[in-house]
Design an enzyme around this catalytic site. Structure first.
Site, PDB file in Angstrom:
ATOM      1  N   HIS A 110       0.807  -1.209   0.000  1.00 11.13           N
ATOM      2  CA  HIS A 110       0.000   0.000   0.000  1.00 11.13           C
ATOM      3  C   HIS A 110       0.843   1.263   0.000  1.00 11.13           C
ATOM      4  CE1 HIS A 110      -4.236  -1.581   0.542  1.00 11.13           C
ATOM      5  NE2 HIS A 110      -3.467  -2.595   0.211  1.00 11.13           N
TER       6      HIS A 110
ATOM      7  N   SER B 109       0.512  -1.225  -6.452  1.00  9.76           N
ATOM      8  CA  SER B 109       0.692  -2.380  -7.342  1.00  9.76           C
ATOM      9  C   SER B 109       1.487  -2.012  -8.580  1.00  9.76           C
ATOM     10  CB  SER B 109      -0.665  -2.899  -7.795  1.00  9.76           C
ATOM     11  OG  SER B 109      -1.411  -3.360  -6.713  1.00  9.76           O
TER      12      SER B 109
ATOM     13  N   LYS C 187     -13.502  -8.562  -8.818  1.00 13.99           N
ATOM     14  CA  LYS C 187     -12.647  -9.398  -9.666  1.00 13.99           C
ATOM     15  C   LYS C 187     -11.966 -10.479  -8.825  1.00 13.99           C
ATOM     16  CE  LYS C 187      -9.219  -9.013 -13.317  1.00 13.99           C
ATOM     17  NZ  LYS C 187      -8.220  -8.181 -13.991  1.00 13.99           N
ATOM     18  N   ASP C 188     -11.530 -10.103  -7.624  1.00 12.86           N
ATOM     19  CA  ASP C 188     -10.902 -11.093  -6.739  1.00 12.86           C
ATOM     20  C   ASP C 188     -11.902 -12.149  -6.289  1.00 12.86           C
ATOM     21  OD1 ASP C 188      -8.403 -10.032  -6.925  1.00 12.86           O
ATOM     22  OD2 ASP C 188      -8.453  -8.946  -5.026  1.00 12.86           O
TER      23      ASP C 188
ATOM     24  N   GLU D 232       7.182 -33.748  -0.580  1.00 11.64           N
ATOM     25  CA  GLU D 232       5.973 -33.238  -1.209  1.00 11.64           C
ATOM     26  C   GLU D 232       6.354 -32.565  -2.530  1.00 11.64           C
ATOM     27  OE1 GLU D 232       3.248 -34.474   0.147  1.00 11.64           O
ATOM     28  OE2 GLU D 232       2.351 -32.693   1.024  1.00 11.64           O
TER      29      GLU D 232
HETATM   30  C1  HEM Z   1       0.665 -21.949   6.225  1.00 17.43           C
HETATM   31  C2  HEM Z   1      -0.326 -22.678   6.592  1.00 17.43           C
HETATM   32  C3  HEM Z   1      -0.251 -24.199   6.736  1.00 17.43           C
HETATM   33  C4  HEM Z   1       0.320 -25.140   5.901  1.00 17.43           C
HETATM   34  C5  HEM Z   1       1.062 -24.887   4.593  1.00 17.43           C
HETATM   35  C6  HEM Z   1       0.075 -26.441   6.501  1.00 17.43           C
HETATM   36  C7  HEM Z   1       0.475 -27.654   5.956  1.00 17.43           C
HETATM   37  C8  HEM Z   1       0.166 -28.907   6.473  1.00 17.43           C
HETATM   38  C9  HEM Z   1       0.421 -30.159   5.831  1.00 17.43           C
HETATM   39  C10 HEM Z   1       1.127 -30.352   4.476  1.00 17.43           C
HETATM   40  C11 HEM Z   1      -0.058 -31.154   6.636  1.00 17.43           C
HETATM   41  C12 HEM Z   1      -0.064 -32.669   6.356  1.00 17.43           C
HETATM   42  C13 HEM Z   1      -1.422 -33.045   5.813  1.00 17.43           C
HETATM   43  C14 HEM Z   1      -1.549 -34.517   5.590  1.00 17.43           C
HETATM   44  O1  HEM Z   1      -0.871 -35.034   4.697  1.00 17.43           O
HETATM   45  O2  HEM Z   1      -2.331 -35.127   6.300  1.00 17.43           O
HETATM   46  C15 HEM Z   1      -0.591 -30.536   7.807  1.00 17.43           C
HETATM   47  C16 HEM Z   1      -1.156 -31.230   8.871  1.00 17.43           C
HETATM   48  C17 HEM Z   1      -1.652 -30.636  10.024  1.00 17.43           C
HETATM   49  N1  HEM Z   1      -1.749 -29.265  10.259  1.00 17.43           N
HETATM   50 FE1  HEM Z   1      -1.200 -27.802   8.997  1.00 17.43          FE
HETATM   51  N2  HEM Z   1      -0.624 -26.269   7.673  1.00 17.43           N
HETATM   52  C18 HEM Z   1      -0.829 -24.924   7.869  1.00 17.43           C
HETATM   53  C19 HEM Z   1      -1.483 -24.336   8.933  1.00 17.43           C
HETATM   54  C20 HEM Z   1      -1.889 -25.016  10.091  1.00 17.43           C
HETATM   55  C21 HEM Z   1      -2.387 -24.393  11.287  1.00 17.43           C
HETATM   56  C22 HEM Z   1      -2.548 -22.898  11.491  1.00 17.43           C
HETATM   57  C23 HEM Z   1      -2.669 -25.405  12.180  1.00 17.43           C
HETATM   58  C24 HEM Z   1      -3.202 -25.349  13.613  1.00 17.43           C
HETATM   59  C25 HEM Z   1      -3.612 -24.322  14.188  1.00 17.43           C
HETATM   60  C26 HEM Z   1      -2.381 -26.654  11.543  1.00 17.43           C
HETATM   61  C27 HEM Z   1      -2.574 -27.899  12.126  1.00 17.43           C
HETATM   62  C28 HEM Z   1      -2.307 -29.114  11.513  1.00 17.43           C
HETATM   63  C29 HEM Z   1      -2.575 -30.419  12.103  1.00 17.43           C
HETATM   64  C30 HEM Z   1      -3.182 -30.696  13.482  1.00 17.43           C
HETATM   65  C31 HEM Z   1      -2.163 -31.370  11.166  1.00 17.43           C
HETATM   66  C32 HEM Z   1      -2.207 -32.914  11.307  1.00 17.43           C
HETATM   67  C33 HEM Z   1      -3.473 -33.499  10.750  1.00 17.43           C
HETATM   68  C34 HEM Z   1      -3.302 -34.003   9.349  1.00 17.43           C
HETATM   69  O3  HEM Z   1      -2.265 -34.587   9.025  1.00 17.43           O
HETATM   70  O4  HEM Z   1      -4.217 -33.819   8.546  1.00 17.43           O
HETATM   71  N3  HEM Z   1      -1.899 -26.378  10.280  1.00 17.43           N
HETATM   72  N4  HEM Z   1      -0.453 -29.153   7.692  1.00 17.43           N
END
Ligand code: HEM
Lengths: 275, 429
Positions: free
Chosen positions: B213, B217, B241-242, B285
């Site tokens: 800002h 842009s 648009k978004d 991944e």
């Molecule tokens: C930038 C944001 C985020 C990214 C890129 C991300 C990415 C991931 C990935 C790749 C997995 C593995 C999924 C699978 O193969 O099962 C995962 C699992 C998990 N994430 Fe995140 N996550 C993000 C934000 C969060 C936040 C904010 C929380 C909690 C407040 C969270 C909690 C969990 C939990 C509990 C799991 C395990 C359950 C599962 O495997 O499905 N994540 N996350």
């Protein structure tokens, strides 16, 4: 609009190329033939009759060696079995009973047990991996609850695995193997030949053949039908949410498509005064 | 900022004490935006959408997830089977991570194409790269949580990279693990950090938008805003648009969630972690694959390794340096690009090299997915990844400055307004 299509396509290509790459990386697994499954496709649904037949095959054949530890007995109600039948089936198994009124879990050196209930998870055939290996000449029959998700092309692979056994290693295979690897293929004692199992030798003897199980609904008890039914059942065991997922998907997509059209029209209108 | 007169007495009362409404007005209705932005400018709002979806689904997942080595795998299965709409939460989260990366990669390539990293937007570009680094860390940590075979072995391979650090490497790895192998303490800390980092990302995004800002842009013409004629208010033009972009994005994203939820994942992660069984191929991944290829390109007999050998750097350390270096060089891009013109639209030579660079990154990704002994067009991937790694750095560090100096650029329009008004017949003649 044209630009947006290009960007969407570009994104898809980017994803797809990465995916194709990682998919390939999953192993040198032999290609398996795709089968027609009632549960594949956009509107896919399980065929309850088939799941029930598959459960019969699992119960009568596979359950002797393989567990389904993520599935609870109550889940079996979802494939249309009666509550009575499932309760009766569960009661054939024993689970730890927990402390008695004196706070003991072990009495006279014996673990207190009770018959399994609907709410219990299905009891595996062996107490632990060691016990399983002892009973299977050193091999370990894996839990099947997630089998169709834990293999590339899960259901197709499973069907092929169950149907592509050979009593004798085929001559043509031996020849091809020698050409490719420069050495003879030898099937060790106690191993069976399988066309799709990695390494072509598997410690599980062919579990299914014609008339392995008696079907009550008149379906032909062929090897192919047994394999198909048990695979469908195991796919249900791995993805019980599949029907709910796909039917929600259809509704959500219809909504999103309408929403997109409306948003696009609105965008056109709002932007009509910009030059 | 208080140029708006609020009619609603409550709004007015609040705004006089804390000008949140003025701030919102200022950054939407009052925010002048170039009027020629194309759909590639949708990907910023899409990235924010992804971040919000990830945080919301993640928080709900965390309510039912157990970060313990002997319970994590089953707790994820419990989410899938017994938690109401748990399968939806988990598939949204797992596929959301992939979508987030696709969106951010497109966003980054967009910036490279239109020169959006150039003055005065360097800070914006740095903050973007910081977000990207934090996303890579978050994605890696998250992938460990379901405690499948790929979780465990991916964590083992990646943390082991730090053992390449001279002298203290092994101690660093033990420190990261909280023990002598990837185990329960590792899972616990990874969960803690996986919960933390998205909020760090959120803060970085706030700074990123603040910086945006200030400098405004960039746009396809790559010329700065000069007069009111060049702009339209963000709201309603770009809000609608978004929104339209978000709807289309949701169609693609949810198609994966509902019909191919495991397409982007690895089947081995449905096998519980087992330290005694190593999977035949350990692959990260998909979004890390190009970097994984760069890491593995540095073998003892690789030509690109030779200069590292002069300094007694081991091939493994060289790979690690190159992998991190591949992102670090991006921080220098604002100065490596010597062209007077920002947008590739007016840079015929750079435009072609840009696309070659994109293809090169895709090839690196392919090399990262497959085993080094496989082939592409009959060439061993080991060789392909070495050449592609060399080209990656050569493009950024050598070709980009050279093209900037030597290229004969096309005529850049005087203003955004001039860029959008089509020349009339007489002008053309
Ligand atoms: C930038 C944001 C985020 C990214 C890129 C991300 C990415 C991931 C990935 C790749 C997995 C593995 C999924 C699978 O193969 O099962 C995962 C699992 C998990 N994430 Fe995140 N996550 C993000 C934000 C969060 C936040 C904010 C929380 C909690 C407040 C969270 C909690 C969990 C939990 C509990 C799991 C395990 C359950 C599962 O495997 O499905 N994540 N996350």
């Amino acid at each position: 609009m044209r630009k947006f299509v290009i960007s969407a396509v570009f994104g898809a290509v980017l994803a797809a190329s990465a995916v194709v790459g990682s998919a390939f990386a999953a192993g040198d697994a032999v290609k398996v033939e795709g089968q027609d499954w009632s549960f594949s496709g956009v509107f896919g649904k399980y065929d309850k009759k088939q799941l029930q037949r598959g459960f019969l095959v699992y119960k009568d054949v596979c359950a002797g060696c393989h567990g389904l530890r993520q599935v609870a007995y109550r889940n079996l109600l979802e494939i249309g079995l009666t509550e009575e039948a499932v309760k009766e089936y569960a009661a054939e198994f024993e689970v730890p009973a927990g402390p008695n009124d004196d706070g003991e879990t072990i009495v006279d050196g014996e673990l207190l047990v009770r018959p399994a209930k609907l709410s219990d998870k299905m009891v595996p055939p062996f107490a632990n991996e060691q016990a399983a290996r002892v009973s299977n000449s050193g091999a370990f029959p894996p839990d099947l609850s997630l089998m169709t998700k834990a293999r590339m092309n899960g259901p197709d692979y499973l069907y092929a695995l169950l149907t592509k056994y050979e009593e004798e290693v085929p001559e043509a295979f031996l020849k091809e193997y020698k050409e490719k690897h420069g050495e003879e293929f030898v099937l060790p004692e106690g191993m069976s030949f399988n066309h799709v199992f990695p390494g072509y030798q598997i410690a599980m003897a062919q579990p299914l053949s014609e008339e392995s199980v008696e079907y009550e609904d008149g379906t032909e008890p062929t090897l192919e039908n047994h394999a198909k039914d048990v695979t469908a059942f195991l796919n249900w065991a791995a993805e019980p949410e599949l029907e709910a997922r796909k039917s929600m998907g259809v509704k959500v997509m219809i909504f999103l498509l309408l929403l997109s059209v409306m948003l696009f029209a609105l965008k056109k209108r709002i932007w009509s005064d910009v030059h | 900022m208080s140029d708006v007169q609020w009619k609603n007495p409550v709004v007015k009362w609040v705004d006089e004490r804390l000008p949140v409404f003025s701030l919102m007005h200022h950054s939407t209705v009052g925010y002048p935006t170039p009027k020629n932005l194309n759909y590639w400018w949708n990907f910023g709002s899409l990235a924010l959408t992804c971040l919000i979806i990830m945080i919301v689904t993640g928080i709900f997942l965390a309510m039912s997830y157990t970060p313990h080595a002997s319970m994590a795998f089953d707790s994820v299965e419990r989410i899938m089977r017994d938690v109401n709409y748990g399968w939806l939460l988990r598939y949204l989260h797992a596929n959301g991570a992939s979508m987030f990366f696709i969106v951010v990669y497109i966003h980054m390539f967009r910036n490279m194409y239109y020169g959006s990293y150039r003055a005065p937007r360097e800070m914006l570009w740095f903050l973007g790269l910081a977000i990207y680094l934090a996303m890579m860390a978050t994605g890696f940590l998250g992938y460990v949580l379901p405690w499948g075979q790929m979780s465990f072995w991916g964590a083992t391979v990646i943390t082991n990279l730090f053992s390449a650090i001279p002298l203290v490497g092994d101690d660093v790895v033990t420190w990261l693990w909280g023990g002598f192998s990837v185990d329960n303490p590792t899972l616990n800390r990874f969960f803690s950090l996986h919960y933390l980092l998205p909020f760090v990302i959120f803060a970085l995004v706030a700074l990123h938008l603040w910086a945006l800002h200030v400098v405004k842009s960039n746009n396809p013409a790559g010329v700065e805003i000069k007069s009111e004629e060049d702009t339209i208010p963000f709201h309603p033009y770009y809000t609608i648009k978004d929104l339209y972009g978000i709807a289309i994005f949701m169609i693609i994203y949810l198609a994966f969630v509902f019909w191919a939820p495991n397409f982007l994942g690895h089947p081995d992660n449905y096998i519980e972690a087992n330290p005694m069984v190593t999977p035949p191929h350990i692959v990260p991944e998909w979004y890390y694959l190009p970097f994984y290829a760069i890491l593995r390109a540095f073998t003892a007999d690789a030509i690109i390794y030779i200069p590292f050998g002069w300094f007694f750097i081991t091939p493994k350390l060289a790979g690690v340096i190159a992998m991190f270096g591949a992102i670090i060089v991006l921080f220098f891009l604002p100065w490596l690009d010597t062209s007077k013109v920002l947008s590739a639209k007016y840079r015929p030579v750079f435009k072609q090299f840009f696309w070659i660079f994109v293809i090169n990154v895709l090839i690196l990704g392919y090399c990262g997915a497959k085993s080094p002994t496989d082939t592409l067009f009959g060439i061993k991937l080991e060789i392909v990844s070495q050449v592609a790694t060399f080209y990656y750095f050569a493009h950024l560090m050598v070709l980009t400055p050279l093209i900037g100096w030597m290229e004969k650029t096309r005529e850049v329009p005087n203003s955004i307004a001039a860029a959008v008004t089509k020349p009339t017949k007489t002008e053309e003649a």
